[in-house]
Write a protein that holds these residues in place. Structure first.
Motif, PDB file in Angstrom:
ATOM      1  N   ASP A 198       0.693  -1.326   0.125  1.00 42.31           N
ATOM      2  CA  ASP A 198      -0.026   0.007  -0.122  1.00 42.31           C
ATOM      3  C   ASP A 198       0.830   1.276   0.027  1.00 42.31           C
ATOM      4  O   ASP A 198       0.302   2.118   0.462  1.00 42.31           O
ATOM      5  CB  ASP A 198      -1.033   0.050   1.184  1.00 42.31           C
ATOM      6  CG  ASP A 198      -0.420  -0.013   2.510  1.00 42.31           C
ATOM      7  OD1 ASP A 198       1.049  -0.247   2.681  1.00 42.31           O
ATOM      8  OD2 ASP A 198      -0.955  -0.060   3.610  1.00 42.31           O
ATOM      9  N   GLU A 199       2.164   1.237  -0.382  1.00 42.92           N
ATOM     10  CA  GLU A 199       2.871   2.337  -0.599  1.00 42.92           C
ATOM     11  C   GLU A 199       3.384   2.513  -1.735  1.00 42.92           C
ATOM     12  O   GLU A 199       3.440   1.581  -2.789  1.00 42.92           O
ATOM     13  CB  GLU A 199       4.174   2.300   0.347  1.00 42.92           C
ATOM     14  CG  GLU A 199       3.795   1.957   1.828  1.00 42.92           C
ATOM     15  CD  GLU A 199       4.971   2.027   2.907  1.00 42.92           C
ATOM     16  OE1 GLU A 199       5.940   1.804   2.245  1.00 42.92           O
ATOM     17  OE2 GLU A 199       4.528   1.518   4.047  1.00 42.92           O
ATOM     18  N   ASP A 200       3.790   3.813  -2.163  1.00 41.21           N
ATOM     19  CA  ASP A 200       4.609   3.989  -3.608  1.00 41.21           C
ATOM     20  C   ASP A 200       5.713   2.924  -3.511  1.00 41.21           C
ATOM     21  O   ASP A 200       6.550   2.902  -2.791  1.00 41.21           O
ATOM     22  CB  ASP A 200       5.061   5.384  -3.549  1.00 41.21           C
ATOM     23  CG  ASP A 200       3.794   6.669  -3.524  1.00 41.21           C
ATOM     24  OD1 ASP A 200       2.828   6.328  -3.674  1.00 41.21           O
ATOM     25  OD2 ASP A 200       4.248   7.727  -3.098  1.00 41.21           O
ATOM     26  N   GLY A 201       5.897   2.318  -5.023  1.00 39.82           N
ATOM     27  CA  GLY A 201       6.866   1.802  -5.239  1.00 39.82           C
ATOM     28  C   GLY A 201       6.369   0.087  -5.089  1.00 39.82           C
ATOM     29  O   GLY A 201       7.079  -0.479  -5.351  1.00 39.82           O
ATOM     30  N   LEU A 202       5.426  -0.145  -4.534  1.00 41.68           N
ATOM     31  CA  LEU A 202       5.013  -1.406  -4.128  1.00 41.68           C
ATOM     32  C   LEU A 202       3.924  -1.658  -4.843  1.00 41.68           C
ATOM     33  O   LEU A 202       2.860  -1.085  -5.466  1.00 41.68           O
ATOM     34  CB  LEU A 202       4.450  -1.572  -2.677  1.00 41.68           C
ATOM     35  CG  LEU A 202       5.651  -1.233  -1.716  1.00 41.68           C
ATOM     36  CD1 LEU A 202       4.983  -1.591  -0.138  1.00 41.68           C
ATOM     37  CD2 LEU A 202       6.633  -1.911  -1.539  1.00 41.68           C
TER      38      LEU A 202
END
Length: 217
Positions: A206-210
């Motif tokens: 649930d984070e940027d880059g994931l």
């Protein structure tokens, strides 16, 4: 992702291996006993790294095997909390996504830890991230990046260790884990049809880059 764990165990060498060089016989037996086994609160054993010490061998009445105490180091899969890993989507259901590393499949991302505005498509049986007016499907087999949130160890019966058991690893190898119950699809009742997994990773995307790697290229 991989760590070295120092262990001691009593290895049994059968008579048909008495002509084999001792170090090789011991190494083969250790790998036979430990490879692909989970040691509680330690991790998934991968392969023998080296042998630190081989003690004296003893023969006991009514037992033709040579029993030898061995001090050795083993390569163990035990990612740290917060580590970013890469794997492939193995399956999807309304509860979340299961991820595989090929050698380890007990990786689960609950739906609440997927990207915001991600919905489950009942027709395709896949999760879809609705972003910028586009529907980005999380296809089976797609390569994803995810972050380890929790490592859950659960006792199973019989315990997958040798008859002599595993002595506690050195204090430098100890670490804390947060144990929670694994979310399951379908029947929540534990049974022979749904055996308990001794080692499960709960993860997040649930984070940027994931998420899917192609999203961030």
């Amino acid at each position: 992702m991989f760590v070295l764990v120092s262990l001691r165990d009593v290895v049994r060498i059968s008579p048909d291996q008495f002509n084999t060089p001792q170090a090789k016989a011991v190494a083969d037996q250790i790998n036979m006993q430990y490879a692909n086994k989970v040691i509680h609160e330690v991790g998934l054993c991968i392969t023998l790294f080296d042998i630190l010490k081989i003690g004296e061998s003893f023969l006991y009445p009514n037992d033709g095997n040579a029993q030898t105490e061995v001090h050795f180091r083993y390569v163990v899969f035990r990612p740290f909390i917060g580590e970013i890993l890469t794997g492939r989507i193995k399956s999807c259901n309304p509860r979340g996504i299961q991820i595989s590393l090929d050698f380890f499949d007990n990786i689960f991302v609950a739906h609440e830890y997927l990207q915001t505005q991600t919905e489950f498509n009942q027709d395709e049986q896949l999760w879809v991230w609705k972003y910028g007016g586009h529907e980005l499907f999380m296809d089976i087999g797609a390569q994803v990046r995810f972050k380890v949130s929790e490592a859950v160890f659960q006792e199973t019966a019989p315990t997958p260790t040798t008859g002599e058991g595993v002595k506690a690893p050195d204090s430098s190898d100890q670490y804390s884990v947060l144990a929670t119950s694994m979310q399951r699809s379908g029947d929540e009742t534990e049974s022979a049809a749904h055996p308990v997994s001794p080692y499960v990773l709960h993860c997040a995307m649930d984070e940027d880059g994931l998420g899917l790697e192609i999203w961030w290229r």
